[in-house]
Write an enzyme that holds these catalytic residues in place. Sequence first.
Site, PDB file in Angstrom:
ATOM      1  N   TYR A 287      17.845  54.556  85.970  1.00  0.00           N
ATOM      2  CA  TYR A 287      19.008  55.362  85.712  1.00  0.00           C
ATOM      3  C   TYR A 287      18.971  56.474  86.755  1.00  0.00           C
ATOM      4  CZ  TYR A 287      21.904  53.063  82.149  1.00  0.00           C
ATOM      5  OH  TYR A 287      22.715  52.438  81.355  1.00  0.00           O
TER       6      TYR A 287
ATOM      7  N   LYS B 185       9.611  43.645  80.563  1.00  0.00           N
ATOM      8  CA  LYS B 185       9.586  42.573  81.479  1.00  0.00           C
ATOM      9  C   LYS B 185       8.311  42.667  82.255  1.00  0.00           C
ATOM     10  CE  LYS B 185      11.791  38.866  83.292  1.00  0.00           C
ATOM     11  NZ  LYS B 185      11.949  37.900  82.679  1.00  0.00           N
TER      12      LYS B 185
ATOM     13  N   ASP C  72      14.339  39.077  78.197  1.00  0.00           N
ATOM     14  CA  ASP C  72      15.172  37.985  78.079  1.00  0.00           C
ATOM     15  C   ASP C  72      15.062  37.414  76.714  1.00  0.00           C
ATOM     16  OD1 ASP C  72      12.628  37.339  78.868  1.00  0.00           O
ATOM     17  OD2 ASP C  72      13.165  35.470  80.505  1.00  0.00           O
TER      18      ASP C  72
ATOM     19  N   ASP D 231      20.166  49.860  77.106  1.00  0.00           N
ATOM     20  CA  ASP D 231      21.553  50.195  77.182  1.00  0.00           C
ATOM     21  C   ASP D 231      22.228  48.707  76.849  1.00  0.00           C
ATOM     22  OD1 ASP D 231      24.202  50.981  78.215  1.00  0.00           O
ATOM     23  OD2 ASP D 231      24.012  49.825  80.121  1.00  0.00           O
TER      24      ASP D 231
ATOM     25  N   ASP E  97      24.172  47.414  72.880  1.00  0.00           N
ATOM     26  CA  ASP E  97      25.532  46.653  72.983  1.00  0.00           C
ATOM     27  C   ASP E  97      25.430  45.326  72.256  1.00  0.00           C
ATOM     28  OD1 ASP E  97      26.564  48.796  74.399  1.00  0.00           O
ATOM     29  OD2 ASP E  97      27.951  47.466  75.447  1.00  0.00           O
TER      30      ASP E  97
END
Length: 358
Positions: A141, A191, A223, A247, A251
Amino acid sequence: MRYKIALLGGDGIGPAVINEGVKVLNAVGKKFGIDFEYEKALIGGCAYDDCGTPLPVSTIAAAKEADAVYLGAVGDWKYDSLPADVRPEKALLGIRKELNLFANLRPAIVFDELVASSTLKPEVVKGVDIMMVRELTGDVYFGQPRGIEMRDGQRAGFNNMIYYESEIERIANVAFETAMKRNKKLCSVDKANVLDCSRLWREVVTKVSEQYPDVELSHMYVDNAAMQLIRNPKQFDVVVTGNIFGDILSDEASMLSGSLGMLPSASLSDSRKGMYEPIHGSAPDLKGKNIVNPIATILSAAMMLRYSFSKNEEALTIENAVKSVLKKGYRTQDIYTSGLTLVSTDKMGDLIASEILN
Ligand code: IPM
Ligand code: MG
């Protein structure tokens, strides 16, 4: 007792849900003898319209001066064609950075009353209570360099995923502290099988865990975490992850609860200063219709009382009021199921406020 709150309604449905939150805060103030003083400031598209920038210096000043910031939402399609540096979302990233709000707490709790509103099976979601701890001021970001430029005769877009070990360390500490106050279980998501940034993340989180021998730490690739959240969300208690993974996963986690309209958030710095906002966006298509769910914003006020003002009883009073209004069968349209009572945004705020004063 007196607290100063900067009110940043923002765009779309933001001001309407903040209105209901203020109603509820005032009810708490009345019941417990607390004085809340509000200072309104512009952020996002409305600030751009008014002063040509989505994050005016006066707004930053108001936020810095306040004891806490209460934010609605920013963004509207009508700003989609603006250059990136004046888009409403930029204001959100800007204020997070200005106030050094590096720790984002996003609880995903499934209320028993709403089990039927989830798109997942009741036995999968009943009892889910996850605290997502998302790093908020680093990662891809904010990493430099970034941009779009000509390379080898064509345009290339790039961002830099980067974490300093001090950034990983401080968010890990928040996550471990959070885990200590809950069930002492922490899952760190990365990851590390592909990304160097994640390899460092995993190493530093593991090192910090030595200071918290009582917390059971596990690591999961992002994942797999996305899949496990849907397969068996109850395996998670506290989850810590970087900005971009957080992020996306937050959600996803929100949908366990049935609606994006239910989930609050707190963004915290090293001081007690925090910014509190619903995790849903500005939903410009729903603006002015008086149908959206104000509960995420109302529960964000409870988080403000708990984290910035150390008012746990007052926070619980809000949370219990929300539960009893749901138990009585009142629902906004996003969580409505047949046979229950459909109410508007402001009616939901009224019901929760009067439940507190009862
Ligand atoms: C969030 C939002 C923001 C983010 C956007 C609006 C910049 O999606 O708070 O999750 O990506 O952090
Ligand atoms: Mg998001």
